[in-house]
Scaffold this motif. Structure first.
Motif, PDB file in Angstrom:
ATOM      1  N   THR A   1       0.761  -1.279   0.033  1.00  0.00           N
ATOM      2  CA  THR A   1      -0.071  -0.081   0.151  1.00  0.00           C
ATOM      3  C   THR A   1       0.870   1.179   0.020  1.00  0.00           C
ATOM      4  OG1 THR A   1      -0.240  -0.165   2.324  1.00  0.00           O
ATOM      5  CG2 THR A   1      -2.067  -1.073   1.406  1.00  0.00           C
ATOM      6  N   GLU A   2       2.269   1.220   0.588  1.00  0.00           N
ATOM      7  CA  GLU A   2       2.751   2.394   0.727  1.00  0.00           C
ATOM      8  C   GLU A   2       4.094   2.569  -0.235  1.00  0.00           C
ATOM      9  OE1 GLU A   2       1.317   4.899   2.238  1.00  0.00           O
ATOM     10  OE2 GLU A   2      -0.083   3.249   2.967  1.00  0.00           O
ATOM     11  N   LEU A   3       4.761   1.225  -0.632  1.00  0.00           N
ATOM     12  CA  LEU A   3       5.890   1.449  -1.425  1.00  0.00           C
ATOM     13  C   LEU A   3       5.819   0.955  -2.985  1.00  0.00           C
ATOM     14  CD1 LEU A   3       8.581  -0.288   0.884  1.00  0.00           C
ATOM     15  CD2 LEU A   3       8.296   2.212   0.415  1.00  0.00           C
ATOM     16  N   MET A   4       5.152   0.124  -3.055  1.00  0.00           N
ATOM     17  CA  MET A   4       4.843  -0.453  -4.454  1.00  0.00           C
ATOM     18  C   MET A   4       3.925   0.708  -5.522  1.00  0.00           C
ATOM     19  SD  MET A   4       4.252  -4.503  -3.610  1.00  0.00           S
ATOM     20  CE  MET A   4       5.162  -5.373  -5.053  1.00  0.00           C
ATOM     21  N   PRO A   5       3.204   1.224  -4.527  1.00  0.00           N
ATOM     22  CA  PRO A   5       2.442   2.224  -5.680  1.00  0.00           C
ATOM     23  C   PRO A   5       3.439   3.383  -6.164  1.00  0.00           C
ATOM     24  CG  PRO A   5       1.006   1.671  -3.643  1.00  0.00           C
ATOM     25  CD  PRO A   5       2.413   0.968  -3.500  1.00  0.00           C
ATOM     26  N   MET A   6       4.215   3.571  -5.620  1.00  0.00           N
ATOM     27  CA  MET A   6       5.331   4.618  -5.822  1.00  0.00           C
ATOM     28  C   MET A   6       6.370   4.160  -7.015  1.00  0.00           C
ATOM     29  SD  MET A   6       6.062   7.255  -2.868  1.00  0.00           S
ATOM     30  CE  MET A   6       4.615   7.473  -1.756  1.00  0.00           C
ATOM     31  N   SER A   7       6.607   2.790  -6.916  1.00  0.00           N
ATOM     32  CA  SER A   7       7.586   2.240  -7.895  1.00  0.00           C
ATOM     33  C   SER A   7       7.043   2.368  -9.450  1.00  0.00           C
ATOM     34  CB  SER A   7       7.605   0.821  -7.579  1.00  0.00           C
ATOM     35  OG  SER A   7       8.532   0.331  -8.398  1.00  0.00           O
ATOM     36  N   HIS A   8       8.207   2.428 -10.274  1.00  0.00           N
ATOM     37  CA  HIS A   8       7.915   2.482 -11.506  1.00  0.00           C
ATOM     38  C   HIS A   8       8.020   1.038 -12.181  1.00  0.00           C
ATOM     39  CE1 HIS A   8       8.478   3.581 -15.596  1.00  0.00           C
ATOM     40  NE2 HIS A   8       9.537   3.156 -15.827  1.00  0.00           N
ATOM     41  N   THR A   9       8.710   0.047 -11.341  1.00  0.00           N
ATOM     42  CA  THR A   9       9.114  -1.153 -11.885  1.00  0.00           C
ATOM     43  C   THR A   9       8.379  -2.382 -11.328  1.00  0.00           C
ATOM     44  OG1 THR A   9      10.740  -1.302 -10.239  1.00  0.00           O
ATOM     45  CG2 THR A   9      11.512  -0.363 -12.186  1.00  0.00           C
ATOM     46  N   VAL A  10       7.459  -1.954 -10.254  1.00  0.00           N
ATOM     47  CA  VAL A  10       6.587  -3.176  -9.701  1.00  0.00           C
ATOM     48  C   VAL A  10       5.048  -2.674  -9.666  1.00  0.00           C
ATOM     49  CG1 VAL A  10       8.476  -4.331  -8.883  1.00  0.00           C
ATOM     50  CG2 VAL A  10       7.312  -2.714  -7.485  1.00  0.00           C
ATOM     51  N   SER A  11       4.468  -3.901  -9.608  1.00  0.00           N
ATOM     52  CA  SER A  11       2.942  -3.304  -9.499  1.00  0.00           C
ATOM     53  C   SER A  11       2.496  -4.137  -8.187  1.00  0.00           C
ATOM     54  CB  SER A  11       2.004  -4.407 -10.347  1.00  0.00           C
ATOM     55  OG  SER A  11       0.692  -4.416  -9.879  1.00  0.00           O
ATOM     56  N   PRO A  12       1.612  -3.461  -7.085  1.00  0.00           N
ATOM     57  CA  PRO A  12       1.260  -3.976  -5.892  1.00  0.00           C
ATOM     58  C   PRO A  12       0.670  -5.547  -6.041  1.00  0.00           C
ATOM     59  CG  PRO A  12       0.410  -1.900  -5.956  1.00  0.00           C
ATOM     60  CD  PRO A  12       1.193  -2.211  -7.446  1.00  0.00           C
ATOM     61  N   ASP A  13       0.324  -5.967  -7.112  1.00  0.00           N
ATOM     62  CA  ASP A  13      -0.332  -7.105  -7.383  1.00  0.00           C
ATOM     63  C   ASP A  13       0.566  -8.149  -8.103  1.00  0.00           C
ATOM     64  OD1 ASP A  13      -2.602  -6.342  -6.037  1.00  0.00           O
ATOM     65  OD2 ASP A  13      -3.413  -5.440  -7.698  1.00  0.00           O
ATOM     66  N   ASP A  14       1.747  -7.783  -8.173  1.00  0.00           N
ATOM     67  CA  ASP A  14       2.904  -8.630  -8.852  1.00  0.00           C
ATOM     68  C   ASP A  14       3.076  -9.918  -7.995  1.00  0.00           C
ATOM     69  OD1 ASP A  14       5.190 -10.040  -9.987  1.00  0.00           O
ATOM     70  OD2 ASP A  14       5.780  -7.942 -10.970  1.00  0.00           O
ATOM     71  N   PRO A  15       2.562 -10.897  -8.560  1.00  0.00           N
ATOM     72  CA  PRO A  15       2.744 -12.301  -7.641  1.00  0.00           C
ATOM     73  C   PRO A  15       4.210 -12.775  -7.755  1.00  0.00           C
ATOM     74  CG  PRO A  15       1.788 -12.723  -9.967  1.00  0.00           C
ATOM     75  CD  PRO A  15       1.817 -11.411  -9.728  1.00  0.00           C
ATOM     76  N   VAL A  16       4.986 -12.259  -8.342  1.00  0.00           N
ATOM     77  CA  VAL A  16       6.406 -12.738  -8.411  1.00  0.00           C
ATOM     78  C   VAL A  16       7.063 -12.060  -7.352  1.00  0.00           C
ATOM     79  CG1 VAL A  16       8.582 -13.101  -9.522  1.00  0.00           C
ATOM     80  CG2 VAL A  16       6.604 -13.625 -10.654  1.00  0.00           C
ATOM     81  N   VAL A  17       6.796 -10.734  -7.204  1.00  0.00           N
ATOM     82  CA  VAL A  17       7.437  -9.847  -6.071  1.00  0.00           C
ATOM     83  C   VAL A  17       6.925 -10.134  -4.963  1.00  0.00           C
ATOM     84  CG1 VAL A  17       7.513  -7.435  -5.427  1.00  0.00           C
ATOM     85  CG2 VAL A  17       7.979  -7.947  -8.040  1.00  0.00           C
ATOM     86  N   LEU A  18       5.567 -10.227  -4.806  1.00  0.00           N
ATOM     87  CA  LEU A  18       4.977 -10.652  -3.395  1.00  0.00           C
ATOM     88  C   LEU A  18       5.520 -12.192  -2.822  1.00  0.00           C
ATOM     89  CD1 LEU A  18       1.447  -9.502  -4.167  1.00  0.00           C
ATOM     90  CD2 LEU A  18       2.931  -8.441  -2.874  1.00  0.00           C
ATOM     91  N   ALA A  19       5.727 -13.002  -3.811  1.00  0.00           N
ATOM     92  CA  ALA A  19       6.114 -14.356  -3.259  1.00  0.00           C
ATOM     93  C   ALA A  19       7.744 -14.366  -2.954  1.00  0.00           C
ATOM     94  CB  ALA A  19       5.978 -15.224  -4.570  1.00  0.00           C
ATOM     95  N   GLY A  20       8.272 -13.272  -3.361  1.00  0.00           N
ATOM     96  CA  GLY A  20       9.714 -13.168  -3.059  1.00  0.00           C
ATOM     97  C   GLY A  20      10.002 -12.208  -1.894  1.00  0.00           C
ATOM     98  N   LEU A  21       9.106 -11.622  -1.236  1.00  0.00           N
ATOM     99  CA  LEU A  21       9.325 -10.816  -0.171  1.00  0.00           C
ATOM    100  C   LEU A  21       9.713 -11.661   1.272  1.00  0.00           C
ATOM    101  CD1 LEU A  21       6.210  -8.386  -0.432  1.00  0.00           C
ATOM    102  CD2 LEU A  21       8.684  -8.144  -0.623  1.00  0.00           C
ATOM    103  N   PRO A  22       9.258 -12.835   1.494  1.00  0.00           N
ATOM    104  CA  PRO A  22       9.450 -13.279   2.759  1.00  0.00           C
ATOM    105  C   PRO A  22      11.233 -13.803   2.561  1.00  0.00           C
ATOM    106  CG  PRO A  22       7.605 -14.506   2.140  1.00  0.00           C
ATOM    107  CD  PRO A  22       7.813 -13.415   0.930  1.00  0.00           C
ATOM    108  N   GLU A  23      11.551 -14.166   1.397  1.00  0.00           N
ATOM    109  CA  GLU A  23      13.043 -14.517   1.142  1.00  0.00           C
ATOM    110  C   GLU A  23      13.554 -13.014   1.373  1.00  0.00           C
ATOM    111  OE1 GLU A  23      15.970 -15.933  -2.295  1.00  0.00           O
ATOM    112  OE2 GLU A  23      13.903 -17.155  -1.918  1.00  0.00           O
ATOM    113  N   ARG A  24      13.246 -12.211   0.685  1.00  0.00           N
ATOM    114  CA  ARG A  24      14.073 -10.692   0.835  1.00  0.00           C
ATOM    115  C   ARG A  24      14.126 -10.412   2.319  1.00  0.00           C
ATOM    116  NH1 ARG A  24      11.845  -5.756  -2.694  1.00  0.00           N
ATOM    117  NH2 ARG A  24      13.215  -3.983  -1.838  1.00  0.00           N
TER     118      ARG A  24
END
Length: 154
Positions: free
Chosen positions: A23-46
């Protein structure tokens, strides 16, 4: 009353941090979407690849966090987020200073972070805290900022 602690002490930490990112970071990003399943799936590892300090009420979910790590004398601030309802209370500043202190304790001489071009509030915050823009990446629409962690005069 809030307390500052490491992530992971409560089972709802990760879902709350992911919500703040969406809600706060991804909407400002030019490169990712808040609903990008790949990015969301990688957050625990990050999150597992560094350390995360959260601000939270004595009872309740986190209202802010900073995620960071150190490599080759650099403190890399990966993410700093405070819930909009808790902004202006000093939480972001407290989290940032905790991360900088940990970086210094682990031998970091400089802090580095990236700010999305559209995030004017973050740009003003980091400038007030002594960070300076050093390199712009127009294709990504982000700017790299740095700050010396060495005491003045060294």
């Amino acid at each position: 009353m809030r307390r500052i602690r490491y992530r992971g002490h409560r089972p709802d930490d990760l879902p709350t941090l992911v919500r703040l990112i969406r809600t706060e970071l991804m909407p400002m990003s030019h490169t990712v979407s808040p609903d990008d399943p790949v990015v969301l799936a990688g957050l625990p590892e990050r999150f597992d690849s560094g350390r995360t300090i959260v601000a939270a009420p004595e009872v309740g979910s986190p209202i802010g966090f900073v995620h960071f790590g150190e490599i080759h004398g650099l403190l890399h601030i990966d993410m700093l987020v405070v819930d909009p309802l808790s902004r202006g209370t000093g939480i972001g500043l407290e989290l940032m200073r905790r991360a900088e202190r940990e970086g210094t304790l682990h031998g970091s001489l400089m802090a580095v972070l990236f700010v999305d071009d559209v995030n004017e509030k973050a740009r003003r915050f980091y400038a007030r805290e002594g960070y300076e823009p050093v390199r712009h990446f127009p294709d990504l629409k982000v700017t790299q900022w740095t700050k010396s962690l060495q005491p003045s005069g060294q």
